[in-house]
Design an enzyme around this catalytic site. Structure first.
Site, PDB file in Angstrom:
ATOM      1  N   SER A 176     -59.802  11.861 -48.574  1.00 40.87           N
ATOM      2  CA  SER A 176     -60.663  13.202 -48.820  1.00 40.87           C
ATOM      3  C   SER A 176     -60.307  13.948 -47.551  1.00 40.87           C
ATOM      4  CB  SER A 176     -62.087  12.964 -48.969  1.00 40.87           C
ATOM      5  OG  SER A 176     -62.408  12.120 -47.749  1.00 40.87           O
ATOM      6  N   GLU A 197     -60.813  17.731 -45.375  1.00 39.75           N
ATOM      7  CA  GLU A 197     -61.897  18.665 -44.982  1.00 39.75           C
ATOM      8  C   GLU A 197     -61.194  19.949 -44.576  1.00 39.75           C
ATOM      9  OE1 GLU A 197     -64.882  17.235 -42.406  1.00 39.75           O
ATOM     10  OE2 GLU A 197     -64.984  19.001 -41.326  1.00 39.75           O
ATOM     11  N   THR A 254     -66.967  23.094 -44.704  1.00 40.34           N
ATOM     12  CA  THR A 254     -67.896  23.023 -43.499  1.00 40.34           C
ATOM     13  C   THR A 254     -68.711  24.418 -43.629  1.00 40.34           C
ATOM     14  OG1 THR A 254     -66.466  24.149 -41.640  1.00 40.34           O
ATOM     15  CG2 THR A 254     -66.476  21.807 -41.723  1.00 40.34           C
ATOM     16  N   GLY A 300     -76.426  19.594 -37.933  1.00 42.63           N
ATOM     17  CA  GLY A 300     -75.567  20.740 -37.485  1.00 42.63           C
ATOM     18  C   GLY A 300     -75.912  21.170 -35.932  1.00 42.63           C
ATOM     19  N   ASP A 301     -75.342  22.165 -35.153  1.00 44.07           N
ATOM     20  CA  ASP A 301     -75.747  22.397 -33.768  1.00 44.07           C
ATOM     21  C   ASP A 301     -76.112  23.921 -33.805  1.00 44.07           C
ATOM     22  OD1 ASP A 301     -75.006  20.007 -32.259  1.00 44.07           O
ATOM     23  OD2 ASP A 301     -73.038  20.657 -32.924  1.00 44.07           O
ATOM     24  N   TYR A 326     -71.063   8.348 -35.741  1.00 42.34           N
ATOM     25  CA  TYR A 326     -70.336   8.538 -34.340  1.00 42.34           C
ATOM     26  C   TYR A 326     -69.960   7.219 -33.761  1.00 42.34           C
ATOM     27  CZ  TYR A 326     -72.461  13.325 -35.285  1.00 42.34           C
ATOM     28  OH  TYR A 326     -72.656  14.345 -36.056  1.00 42.34           O
ATOM     29  N   LYS A 384     -80.658   7.312 -42.140  1.00 38.92           N
ATOM     30  CA  LYS A 384     -79.981   8.395 -43.022  1.00 38.92           C
ATOM     31  C   LYS A 384     -79.748   7.743 -44.366  1.00 38.92           C
ATOM     32  CE  LYS A 384     -77.325  10.495 -39.760  1.00 38.92           C
ATOM     33  NZ  LYS A 384     -76.445  11.561 -39.401  1.00 38.92           N
ATOM     34  N   PHE A 419     -61.811  20.769 -28.430  1.00 36.12           N
ATOM     35  CA  PHE A 419     -62.665  20.261 -29.488  1.00 36.12           C
ATOM     36  C   PHE A 419     -63.364  18.973 -29.183  1.00 36.12           C
ATOM     37  CE2 PHE A 419     -62.975  19.565 -34.365  1.00 36.12           C
ATOM     38  CZ  PHE A 419     -63.899  20.297 -34.580  1.00 36.12           C
ATOM     39  N   HIS A 452     -61.120  10.131 -44.152  1.00 36.73           N
ATOM     40  CA  HIS A 452     -61.339  11.465 -44.261  1.00 36.73           C
ATOM     41  C   HIS A 452     -60.574  12.220 -43.301  1.00 36.73           C
ATOM     42  CE1 HIS A 452     -63.911  15.031 -45.433  1.00 36.73           C
ATOM     43  NE2 HIS A 452     -63.989  14.980 -43.996  1.00 36.73           N
TER      44      HIS A 452
END
Ligand code: FAD
Length: 278
Positions: free
Chosen positions: A6, A8, A39, A98-99, A135, A155, A206, A256
């Site tokens: 996939s 992004e 995103t 999110g942040d 993570y 989750k 990043f 991904h």
């Protein structure tokens, strides 16, 4: 070899970027991915751009999966988005905390991704397949690796179907995470997130911001190449292709790719790995 892949995208900021993305989308569609994801800026900061990107891509052959983040947003706004996506026939979401963008205060009504997963299941039942974030090198704000694993398990328990990881360059960190989640009794897919290396300074900036480790040997070699972008790309391709091979040999259930809205680096990797058109 058959392995789901996939891709992004981020929502482009300009009309030129949006039109370029359509070309990239068409080129990457040739590789037969399972889905494209787009995103979403936390607190709704890219809401309009994410929605218009989804609108541009949603009637194509390959399904599109919007990212949705909950921090700083209300149940009402998130519910509106879910209704819109449901009405558009979208069947997959990437659900995130999110942040908060700098300057924005207030965590909103759903402070963690687990709350968003619950909310999606409460309001839309089984309509959506839900991906969440994982993570291998621990989320930077997690109190401990154990607590982060516990959060991922929570989750899944709340209704997530699979997870996509933050990018990483150490395959063992991924295998360790999968092992710990399985020890907790969860066997749902955890898909490695793959970041092609094309630009040294962007990669380091990043990774510093999201807590992903770029090992010293990679940093050093990238630094040695200086402005020689052809060498950086050749080295980066080699490093990431070997990482993907190791992940595939070790049983990763898919890959991904963080495409950064570019065709070439991802196509080169997918072709080398023999995953094109699976
Ligand atoms: P959560 O799962 O909620 O975890 C956040 C932190 O809180 C973790 O440290 C966790 O251990 C901790 N935690 C969870 N529950 C509790 C609790 N009850 N008490 C204390 N601590 C707790 N960001 C965007 O803004 N838009 C995007 O589109 C986007 N896409 C992404 C896609 C992928 C595949 C990944 C890996 C990340 C993406 N991100 C995106 C980044 C993500 O939003 C950030 O990493 C964010 O900081 C955490 O999001 P999360 O969904 O992992 O949060």
């Amino acid at each position: 070899m058959t392995l789901p892949i996939s891709f992004e995208f981020f929502p482009p900021k300009t009309d030129i970027g949006a039109s370029k993305l359509l070309t990239v989308h068409e080129e990457l569609s040739q590789l037969n991915p399972e889905f494209f994801s787009v995103t979403y800026g936390a607190g709704g900061s890219t809401r309009d751009r994410t929605l218009s990107t989804i609108d541009a891509l949603r009637n194509k052959a390959v399904p599109v999966a919007p990212h949705l983040s909950c921090v700083g947003d209300t149940r009402e706004k998130l519910g509106d988005l879910l209704q819109r996506y449901q009405g558009q026939g979208i069947r997959r979401l990437v659900a995130l905390r999110g942040d908060l963008p700098s300057g924005q205060v207030g965590w909103g009504e759903l402070p963690y991704a687990v709350d968003l997963v619950r909310f999606i299941r409460e309001t839309t039942g089984d309509h959506f397949s839900i991906e969440v974030a994982a993570y291998p090198e621990m989320h930077p704000q997690a109190a401990s690796f154990r607590q982060d694993v516990h959060n991922l398990v929570a989750k899944f328990d709340a209704g997530a179907d699979s997870a996509i990881t933050q990018f990483f360059f150490n395959a063992e960190s991924y295998f360790h995470l999968v092992e710990q989640v399985q020890k907790a009794g969860v066997f749902k897919p955890i898909i490695p997130g793959i970041m092609p290396i094309t630009n040294a300074s962007n990669l380091i900036r990043f990774s510093d911001s999201c807590g992903a480790d770029v090992p010293r040997w990679i940093r050093k070699q990238l630094a040695d190449y200086g402005d020689d972008s052809a060498s950086i790309q050749a080295f980066g391709h080699d490093v990431v292709a070997k990482l993907c091979e190791r992940l595939m040999q070790g049983g990763a259930p898919g890959l991904h790719f963080y495409t950064m809205n570019q065709t070439q680096p991802t196509v080169a990797l997918v072709e080398e790995l023999g995953l094109a058109g699976c």
